[in-house]
Write an enzyme that holds these catalytic residues in place. Structure first.
Site, short mmCIF file in Angstrom:
data_model
loop_
_atom_site.label_atom_id
_atom_site.label_comp_id
_atom_site.label_asym_id
_atom_site.label_seq_id
_atom_site.Cartn_x
_atom_site.Cartn_y
_atom_site.Cartn_z
N ALA A 89 0.65 -1.23 -0.11
CA ALA A 89 0.00 -0.04 0.05
C ALA A 89 0.99 1.36 0.03
CB ALA A 89 -0.73 0.13 1.28
N SER A 90 2.17 1.08 0.15
CA SER A 90 2.78 2.23 0.45
C SER A 90 3.46 2.71 -1.06
CB SER A 90 4.23 2.03 1.32
OG SER A 90 5.17 0.95 0.74
N ILE B 12 1.31 1.03 -7.51
CA ILE B 12 0.19 0.58 -7.58
C ILE B 12 -0.84 0.42 -6.72
CG2 ILE B 12 -1.22 -1.16 -8.65
CD1 ILE B 12 1.20 -1.98 -10.60
N ARG C 260 5.94 -2.17 5.31
CA ARG C 260 7.21 -2.04 6.12
C ARG C 260 7.37 -0.71 6.75
NH1 ARG C 260 11.38 -5.02 2.46
NH2 ARG C 260 10.13 -3.58 1.24
N ASP D 213 6.42 -7.38 7.53
CA ASP D 213 7.35 -7.95 6.39
C ASP D 213 7.07 -9.06 5.93
OD1 ASP D 213 9.58 -8.68 4.97
OD2 ASP D 213 11.15 -8.29 6.52
N SER E 102 1.18 -10.10 -13.74
CA SER E 102 1.90 -9.47 -14.61
C SER E 102 1.91 -9.98 -15.92
CB SER E 102 3.52 -9.42 -14.28
OG SER E 102 4.26 -8.82 -15.05
N TYR F 172 11.81 -13.82 -12.12
CA TYR F 172 10.47 -13.17 -11.97
C TYR F 172 9.37 -13.63 -12.76
CZ TYR F 172 7.35 -8.96 -11.80
OH TYR F 172 6.40 -8.14 -11.59
N LYS G 51 5.41 -14.78 -11.25
CA LYS G 51 4.00 -14.46 -11.55
C LYS G 51 3.24 -15.74 -12.31
CE LYS G 51 4.39 -10.32 -9.98
NZ LYS G 51 3.66 -9.96 -8.88
N VAL H 42 4.94 -0.60 -15.80
CA VAL H 42 4.15 0.41 -15.05
C VAL H 42 5.11 1.41 -14.38
CG1 VAL H 42 2.42 0.81 -13.27
CG2 VAL H 42 2.55 -1.28 -14.46
N1 LIG Z 1 5.82 -1.71 -12.05
C1 LIG Z 1 5.72 -2.72 -12.92
O1 LIG Z 1 6.23 -2.54 -14.30
C2 LIG Z 1 4.93 -4.11 -12.95
C3 LIG Z 1 4.46 -4.81 -13.84
C4 LIG Z 1 3.50 -5.56 -13.76
C5 LIG Z 1 3.22 -6.36 -12.49
N2 LIG Z 1 3.61 -5.47 -11.43
C6 LIG Z 1 3.37 -6.05 -9.96
O2 LIG Z 1 2.59 -5.13 -9.29
C7 LIG Z 1 2.61 -5.24 -7.95
C8 LIG Z 1 3.29 -3.66 -7.48
O3 LIG Z 1 4.20 -3.35 -8.06
P1 LIG Z 1 4.56 -1.70 -7.97
O4 LIG Z 1 5.34 -1.67 -9.45
O5 LIG Z 1 3.50 -0.83 -7.63
O6 LIG Z 1 5.88 -1.85 -7.15
P2 LIG Z 1 6.50 -0.68 -6.24
O7 LIG Z 1 6.17 0.79 -6.08
O8 LIG Z 1 8.01 -1.02 -5.90
O9 LIG Z 1 5.77 -1.32 -4.49
C9 LIG Z 1 6.09 -2.54 -4.20
C10 LIG Z 1 5.33 -2.62 -2.90
O10 LIG Z 1 5.59 -4.01 -2.41
C11 LIG Z 1 5.66 -3.70 -0.92
N3 LIG Z 1 6.63 -5.08 -0.56
C12 LIG Z 1 7.76 -5.36 -1.11
N4 LIG Z 1 8.45 -6.32 -0.47
C13 LIG Z 1 7.78 -6.19 0.76
C14 LIG Z 1 7.96 -6.96 2.16
N5 LIG Z 1 8.84 -7.74 2.13
N6 LIG Z 1 7.08 -6.74 3.05
C15 LIG Z 1 5.95 -5.94 2.74
N7 LIG Z 1 5.76 -5.12 1.66
C16 LIG Z 1 6.62 -5.52 0.67
C17 LIG Z 1 6.28 -2.68 -0.67
O11 LIG Z 1 6.01 -2.05 0.47
P3 LIG Z 1 7.23 -1.46 1.76
O12 LIG Z 1 8.55 -1.51 0.94
O13 LIG Z 1 6.65 -0.29 2.10
O14 LIG Z 1 7.16 -2.59 2.87
C18 LIG Z 1 5.59 -1.73 -1.85
O15 LIG Z 1 4.52 -1.02 -1.15
C19 LIG Z 1 3.80 -6.19 -7.68
O16 LIG Z 1 3.22 -7.11 -7.44
C20 LIG Z 1 4.48 -6.07 -8.96
O17 LIG Z 1 5.26 -7.54 -9.29
C21 LIG Z 1 4.28 -4.36 -11.49
#
Ligand SMILES: NC(=O)c1ccc[n+]([C@@H]2O[C@H](COP(=O)([O-])OP(=O)(O)OC[C@H]3O[C@@H](n4cnc5c(N)ncnc54)[C@H](OP(=O)(O)O)[C@@H]3O)[C@@H](O)[C@H]2O)c1
Length: 234
Positions: free
Chosen positions: A14-15, A18, A38, A53, A127, A140, A144, A175
């Site tokens: 949530a931090s 997406i 976290r 975590d 993804s 990765y 997925k 994204v």
């Molecule tokens: N960005 C892309 O291109 C893309 C494309 C396809 C799919 N996705 C998928 O979309 C989802 C969201 O990705 P995003 O791009 O929004 O990523 P992001 O901005 O990097 O955010 C990742 C989130 O995951 C949390 N996270 C990671 N490790 C964690 C842990 N050990 N414990 C708790 N929380 C954890 C982080 O929270 P904290 O660090 O605050 O704990 C953060 O809120 C993911 O599943 C990703 O695989 C992303």
């Protein structure tokens, strides 16, 4: 379309990216949002923090201890490293497996008893890498593919058990979020080239797709939404 006003949703990741964009849309709609992270200080205003975590199984379980009713769960948390099978670091594989697969599956399982008798919805972030394997994507994509399979397995199990909880995936291409900096770690030139070659999806674009699933009429069960930037080749 059923309104989400007054509902309670649990969102992991949530931090940032997406998950954060989704939380903002949900708060605007009068949803009580519980955000797993976290880094509670990074949550949007009005999102209620749950610190965990997700690499640690006991911390995943603790999210659900004392949790009341929820109407939905959105598993947005994820980790992405370009870590090849050929020569990648097993510690990177393990972190991706724990967060993207194990924590997601456990959150699905542990959430079920928190849904009201009338049911609710679970959305898992998959993804495009859960649908085809990018040549340099390494470990990765396997995580997925597992998300897609877990979602489908859970869907069948819920039907067999007669539980009115729906489960869906969303499968975006690139994204523009901090996840890409992590993914292209050590290959920043490739990230710059990718950014220059297309207008990537914004996190809000994906958040709207998730919202569409959450707000769909009860008889409409969306299985997966595949979405890419119009500039992305594959
Ligand atoms: N960005 C892309 O291109 C893309 C494309 C396809 C799919 N996705 C998928 O979309 C989802 C969201 O990705 P995003 O791009 O929004 O990523 P992001 O901005 O990097 O955010 C990742 C989130 O995951 C949390 N996270 C990671 N490790 C964690 C842990 N050990 N414990 C708790 N929380 C954890 C982080 O929270 P904290 O660090 O605050 O704990 C953060 O809120 C993911 O599943 C990703 O695989 C992303």
């Amino acid at each position: 379309m059923p309104s989400l006003q007054g509902k309670t949703l649990l969102v992991t990741g949530a931090s940032s990216g997406i998950g954060r964009a989704l939380c903002e849309l949900l708060v605007e709609r009068g949803v009580k949002v519980l955000g797993v992270t976290r880094h509670p200080a990074a949550l949007s205003e009005e999102v209620l923090p749950i610190e965990a975590d997700l690499t640690r199984r006991e911390e995943v379980s603790a999210i659900f201890q004392g949790l009341g009713k929820i109407d939905g769960l959105v598993n947005c948390a994820g980790v992405a490293y370009l870590s090849r099978i050929l020569d990648g670091t097993p510690a990177d594989w393990e972190e991706m497996w724990r967060v993207n697969v194990m924590a997601l599956a456990l959150c699905c399982q542990l959430s079920l008893k928190h849904f009201p008798a009338g049911g609710g919805r679970i959305v898992n972030l998959c993804s495009m890498s859960g649908h085809r394997v990018p040549p340099s994507g390494g470990f990765y994509a396997p995580t997925k593919f597992a998300v897609r399979a877990i979602t489908e397995a859970l869907r069948s199990e819920l039907k067999a058990a007669g539980l009115p909880i729906q489960v869906a995936c969303v499968s975006p291409g690139y994204v523009d979020t901090p996840l890409l900096d992590q993914y292209f770690r050590g290959r920043e030139d490739a990230l710059s080239q990718t950014r220059a070659a297309m207008k990537m999806l914004d996190p809000e674009d994906v958040a709207w797709a998730i919202l569409g699933i959450l707000e769909a009429p009860a008889h409409v069960e969306i299985a997966d939404i595949l979405m890419r930037s119009s500039g992305q080749m594959m």
